[in-house]
Design an enzyme around this catalytic site. Structure first.
Site, PDB file in Angstrom:
ATOM      1  N   CYS A  19      25.550 -26.830 -27.758  1.00  0.00           N
ATOM      2  CA  CYS A  19      25.203 -25.684 -26.921  1.00  0.00           C
ATOM      3  C   CYS A  19      24.960 -24.453 -27.781  1.00  0.00           C
ATOM      4  O   CYS A  19      24.194 -23.583 -27.418  1.00  0.00           O
ATOM      5  CB  CYS A  19      26.292 -25.426 -25.877  1.00  0.00           C
ATOM      6  SG  CYS A  19      27.931 -25.272 -26.570  1.00  0.00           S
TER       7      CYS A  19
ATOM      8  N   GLU B 295      31.479 -23.534 -19.177  1.00  0.00           N
ATOM      9  CA  GLU B 295      30.820 -23.296 -20.467  1.00  0.00           C
ATOM     10  C   GLU B 295      29.526 -24.079 -20.442  1.00  0.00           C
ATOM     11  O   GLU B 295      29.541 -25.299 -20.586  1.00  0.00           O
ATOM     12  CB  GLU B 295      31.714 -23.763 -21.621  1.00  0.00           C
ATOM     13  CG  GLU B 295      32.957 -22.913 -21.815  1.00  0.00           C
ATOM     14  CD  GLU B 295      32.697 -21.683 -22.691  1.00  0.00           C
ATOM     15  OE1 GLU B 295      33.510 -20.750 -22.637  1.00  0.00           O
ATOM     16  OE2 GLU B 295      31.678 -21.675 -23.432  1.00  0.00           O
TER      17      GLU B 295
END
Lengths: 475, 475
Positions: A264, A230
């Site tokens: 993120c 990720e």
């Protein structure tokens, strides 16, 4: 001998903490012991594992103040640390429910071949390694860990060496549940320890930057280990002329600057339809200017310090590059401000930005809001899809239908419709990363548990039937 | 300039065919064109794609004789070539049914957050690369390709350079369906072309050896591409004293020697409970001796030639190593026999085998049946799990329950119960590989289609509700 590593405090820049990564042999011994314990953990069944996690939830409550204090020191911000600590309980509950549903079913499948039946079973990987980042140190260390534990895996976690203080109180809470403590171990360490984990475990979950993610992937491939990566994002938002600008500016401001932009899934680029560009920017600037640093106290404002000193340099470089190329800085001082040794970045609205600026193509990971006008939907889509990233995005328009039609064309795993960064709060959407933003299965929903398990099929010949194969009637 | 490559004929050892791998720039142009066509292919929807594949099924029937003849020349065996060609139609039908079911649903998910709803969508990877092996050249070139096409991907396939003759007639059949021909391209080539495909596509499916699989994985990681690897096996069979030996020997003989053992899911080790070891071996030897080479004609027997000359060397080395270490060769000549330039290996029962022999640890990929006694179930399980592989396995016992209890402890994705190698004929079981036998999602069932698609979640704020975020009430 492994070297001990000094840890910087983001509020004052002092190196006031030390971690002691395990020796390679020590780490190997820990992993070996965990593998033995995993057999029992798996044999406990989902009900037994749920019970152990519920017990952890219970005992962890008494430890929350210590965990929150450590997290706040790690990250320099308090409100988000409280939220992270509260998520222990709520995510345990959520995953326990999903796991009970997913793992309690016995699956039989129809077979197309006469006299053969099929039974399916799920078998966990034995030892999962989790390498987690510094921006939400507790939350992102648990996001893969809890579903993996419920799947029946043992899990060894290496949080970032930048934010390791929460490990000790967390481990103390885990120690109170002996069955869990044998299969859930947090270790201190930096890149070297992470690299060793790739060799010692059966599957690696990594959350972090694209650059490190690439290294993790290459090392995992060399050791033939599966990975879930990720990585970063450069999430775009598209705002059409039909959108409610009052709502859009509030929502995008939150999505851009929460946790000082160190997320993120934060919004990193805002594309606004040219007709409403000016009123949009005016509103955004007004609202951004209402915000304040959480300095001198945690409660003084909403914007915490930049956690990593390397990130301070990156944000400054993006601002320098943008200014040099002609961007207008409408809020803030145009740089990360060093106050008492900590680095603070004011929510920064930028206009006159161009596609060649770093702030439009590379992950900034700070509270920057470059706003660019677009002319027509095709132009907006092209701009939104113009980076190597494909994590998530947001669309604001007059109706949800209009926004969804645009969102369908954004390359990204989760698109917030008339809101921003909803993946931070909605846990039920299943999503994959596009482009360089990641590899591997979704972290949400039932599939997030199943990705830690291998499917095993029993193909069962019904006993009474004689074998039809040609060897029984030799020619 | 890319060099043309000569191709060996497995029945006579002559290099009687030549392939012409595309230049790197030519391959890049093909891929670019396919990416453009993929947009339309995806937009056709699952019904449109099903229609195109059904049309291909129809027109391919007239081409079957040519495809079968090419395949038979590629592989030196006829009956299996007929089966492979027939699978075009049956696998198109099977996947069309699954795809229609999987992709027609609109998925809405409940959200735990008030005023937010979730819609899920599946978005295909644009261009999938398939690198397929020589043992079932057509079947294994289609096994990932058809589900990927139905998912909406364009697919470029590079079959093994050892068995490329079927490509031309197959491409002729594809050319008759223009919409399909734009998104399904077979290219000739060897390792270099495969390496280029990893760079040019978005996702790689590789079926082949562990050694090449590791290289593919490392290269995919360097280029940040997801991979599905289906690699070798050393499938064990366990036969208990309670098993029906008549049935077990017939079934295991088939599972070991079909396609001359050149199958990843073939049985490569047989462990028999000590009490019934002798009668088992006697029966197996009797039945093996009834078999014959398919020489001089395809119809002369059941055992075709060894397709790859490199594999001839490997099988010979395994036999040499076993004999040197004391194994008894109970059938066949103990080596691959060279007849008129082709290599033929008679079904070979070996006893007195030991765990240090190559024939017990490395993939042989030939019709060898090393049989070893075990004492007690623990011993059997330990022996069965003693390799780096974990593809599949088989258990024979007096009842299915007894066999399943043993099978649960074998590390492998598919366990045939009272039969062998059932993954060859049953397509509904979902399975993953264990250990070095593979990486990535199951090739069977609905999940096999979904692995070619990314999940995308739309997280939708209900318009009328004002934003709750803290920026609306500044402090």
């Amino acid at each position: 001998m492994t070297q001990s590593l000094p840890v910087r405090n983001p509020r004052n820049g002092k190196y006031d903490y030390t971690i002691h990564p395990p020796e390679a042999t020590e780490l190997a011994t820990i992993c070996q012991k965990m593998r033995r314990a995993q057999t029992h953990w798996q044999a406990m069944g989902v009900a037994g594992r749920v019970a152990a996690l519920q017990q952890w939830k219970k005992v962890s409550q008494a430890m929350l103040p210590a965990i929150i204090e450590a997290l706040a020191t790690d990250t320099g911000r308090k409100a988000e640390s409280v939220l992270e600590a509260q998520l222990i309980a709520s995510s345990i509950d959520r995953w326990c429910n999903i796991a009970t549903e997913v793992l309690s079913q016995k699956i039989e499948k129809p077979s197309s071949i006469p006299f053969i039946s099929i039974q399916q079973e799920l078998e966990p990987y034995e030892l999962v390694g989790v390498i987690s980042p510094w921006n939400f140190p507790l939350l992102l260390s648990l996001i893969d860990t809890i579903p993996a534990l419920l799947a029946g895996c043992a899990v060894i976690v290496k949080p970032s060496e930048i934010t390791p203080r929460f490990i000790k109180p967390l481990m103390q809470s885990i120690a109170q549940v002996p069955a869990l403590a044998e299969v859930l171990v947090y270790v201190e360490g930096a890149g070297q320890t992470g690299a060793q984990l790739i060799e010692l475990t059966d599957l690696i979950c990594f959350t972090g930057s694209v650059a490190t993610g690439l290294k993790v992937y290459e090392s995992a491939a060399r050791h033939f280990k599966p990975v879930f990566l990720e990585l970063g994002g450069k999430d775009p938002a598209i705002v059409t002329a039909t959108a409610n600008l009052e709502h859009a500016t509030s929502s995008l401001l939150w999505g851009s600057v929460v946790n000082a932009g160190q997320s993120c899934l934060s919004i990193e680029r805002i594309y606004v339809e040219d007709r409403v560009f000016e009123p949009f920017v005016d509103l955004l600037v007004q609202k951004a200017n209402r915000l304040q640093f959480a300095y001198p106290t945690y409660e003084s404002g909403q914007i915490g310090p930049i956690i990593s000193d390397k990130q301070i340099a990156i944000i400054n470089e993006h601002l320098r590059d943008a200014k040099e190329k002609g961007a207008h800085i409408l809020t803030g001082s145009g740089q990360v401000e060093m106050i008492d040794g900590g680095g603070w970045c004011f929510p920064t609205v930028l206009t006159n930005v161009t596609p060649d600026m770093k702030v439009m193509t590379e992950e900034t990971f700070g509270p920057l809001m470059p706003v660019m006008p677009f002319h027509g939907i095709e132009d907006a889509i092209e701009k939104a899809n113009s980076t190597i990233f494909g994590l998530s995005g947001a669309v604001f328009a007059g109706t949800n239908e209009e926004a969804i039609a645009i969102g369908k064309r954004i390359k990204g795993g989760a698109i917030s419709i008339n809101d921003s960064a909803l993946t931070a709060v909605v846990h039920e959407g299943e999503k994959n990363s596009f482009k360089m933003s990641g590899i591997g299965g979704t972290r949400m929903g039932a599939a997030a548990i199943r990705r830690f398990m291998r499917q095993k099929a029993f193909l069962i010949k019904q006993q009474a039937i004689p074998s039809p194969w040609w060897f029984d009637s030799p020619h």
